[in-house]
Design an enzyme around this catalytic site. Sequence first.
Site, PDB file in Angstrom:
ATOM      1  N   ARG A   1       9.003  -3.897   5.479  1.00 19.01           N
ATOM      2  CA  ARG A   1       9.453  -2.702   6.188  1.00 19.01           C
ATOM      3  C   ARG A   1       9.018  -2.820   7.644  1.00 19.01           C
ATOM      4  NH1 ARG A   1       7.183  -0.952   1.273  1.00 19.01           N
ATOM      5  NH2 ARG A   1       8.686   0.032  -0.150  1.00 19.01           N
TER       6      ARG A   1
ATOM      7  N   LYS B   1       3.815   1.102   1.868  1.00 18.26           N
ATOM      8  CA  LYS B   1       4.283   2.465   1.628  1.00 18.26           C
ATOM      9  C   LYS B   1       3.572   3.061   0.422  1.00 18.26           C
ATOM     10  CE  LYS B   1       8.609   5.065   1.185  1.00 18.26           C
ATOM     11  NZ  LYS B   1      10.097   4.944   1.110  1.00 18.26           N
TER      12      LYS B   1
ATOM     13  N   HIS C   1      16.446  -2.166   8.446  1.00 21.86           N
ATOM     14  CA  HIS C   1      16.636  -1.998   7.004  1.00 21.86           C
ATOM     15  C   HIS C   1      17.747  -2.903   6.480  1.00 21.86           C
ATOM     16  CE1 HIS C   1      15.360   0.138   3.482  1.00 21.86           C
ATOM     17  NE2 HIS C   1      16.613   0.365   3.125  1.00 21.86           N
TER      18      HIS C   1
ATOM     19  N   ARG D   1      16.127  -6.035   5.677  1.00 26.14           N
ATOM     20  CA  ARG D   1      15.419  -5.961   4.388  1.00 26.14           C
ATOM     21  C   ARG D   1      16.403  -6.183   3.242  1.00 26.14           C
ATOM     22  NH1 ARG D   1      10.748  -4.009   1.722  1.00 26.14           N
ATOM     23  NH2 ARG D   1      11.079  -2.208   0.366  1.00 26.14           N
TER      24      ARG D   1
ATOM     25  N   HIS E   1       8.491  -2.076  -4.195  1.00 24.30           N
ATOM     26  CA  HIS E   1       9.074  -0.854  -4.753  1.00 24.30           C
ATOM     27  C   HIS E   1       8.264  -0.361  -5.948  1.00 24.30           C
ATOM     28  CE1 HIS E   1      13.297  -1.934  -3.068  1.00 24.30           C
ATOM     29  NE2 HIS E   1      12.622  -1.172  -2.234  1.00 24.30           N
TER      30      HIS E   1
ATOM     31  N   TYR F   1      19.499  -2.511  -4.055  1.00 26.86           N
ATOM     32  CA  TYR F   1      19.601  -3.516  -2.995  1.00 26.86           C
ATOM     33  C   TYR F   1      20.509  -4.668  -3.388  1.00 26.86           C
ATOM     34  CZ  TYR F   1      15.733  -1.607  -0.185  1.00 26.86           C
ATOM     35  OH  TYR F   1      14.947  -0.815   0.606  1.00 26.86           O
TER      36      TYR F   1
END
Length: 280
Positions: A122, A148, A221, A224, A247, A256
Site C-alpha cells: 500500500r 493496515k 492502487h 497493487r 488482507h 483483485y
Amino acid sequence: MDKYLKQRGLMPSTRGVYRRVYENMDTSTPQSVVDWLKGEIAKRQPIGTLLPKRAMAKHVLLSVHGLEDEQADQMLPKLKGRAGKQRQGLTNDQYDEYTDACSQLRDPAKTILKLLPLTGMRIAEICSLKSENLKQVGKRWVLQFRGKGDKERIVPLSLNAWRILKRYLITNGYMYEDGSGLMSGTIFETQLGTPVKPHYVRKYTRKIASERPILKGLSPHVLRHTFATRVNRSGVDLKTLQALLGHSQITTTSRYLHPTADDLMDAIDLFDKDDDDTTK
C-alpha cells in the site's frame, strides 16, 4: 472520535475518511442517525462508499446513544448500492510503458513507483518504511513492518525488487556496496529531508497518466492490483496471495483477481488453437 479510530488501527488516510463521515452526520438522536444513513443509501452510491458510513453510524448509536449491538443492527437499514468500478491491473503493454515512464523520474519517486507493482505494498506502507524494516533471511531480503489494522506484514523482495531497492540505498548512502553497514532511519525522504507522503507519490502517478494516454487512470492502487494479477498469473495460490497483500479476509483478495485484457486475449488464443486442431 480520534481515540476510537486509532483503536481500530486504521491508516491516517482511512481515519480521515471516517472523520469526514462523522462530521457530515446528524448525530442528535438515534433516529436522525438512521435517517441520515437511509438518505445516503438512497443516493445509490457504491457499496464501498457506504460501508464506512454504516460503520460510523453504528459506532454513534453504540457510543453516543448507548444502544446495544443487536439494537443498532436492527435499527440500521441494509446497504443497497452500486458495485464499485472494477479496477484492473496494467496489461503487459501498459506495464512496459509504465516502467519506461518511471525511468525518466528522479528519486525517490522513481524507486517507489518501480517497487509498488513488484511488492504489492500500500502507498502508506511504502512511504513510512524505515531501514529497520529491512531484514535479511538467509540470502534473501524481506520487509517486515506493521501494515493496515496494525497487523504485522512480511513482504519478501523478489530479486528484481531487491536490486532496485539496493541500488537506491547504496546511491543515497544508506549502505555500502557490499550490502553491509545499513544506516537507521526513514528510507524515502524528500530533498528537504522530510519523509515522503502518499500525496507526493500520487502526484507522479497523475503526471505519468496525463503524459501517457495508454496509462489513463493510473494510481498506486492500480499498481497493487497489477502485482496481484501478475503473481496470480504465475501460479501462486489465493491463500498465499492473501498473505502477500496483507488482507484480513480472503474475499478481499479474490476481488483483485478479475481477468485482464491480456488474460482474455490469451484465452481466445487457446480457443483458436483448440478450434484449429479439431478441424484438421
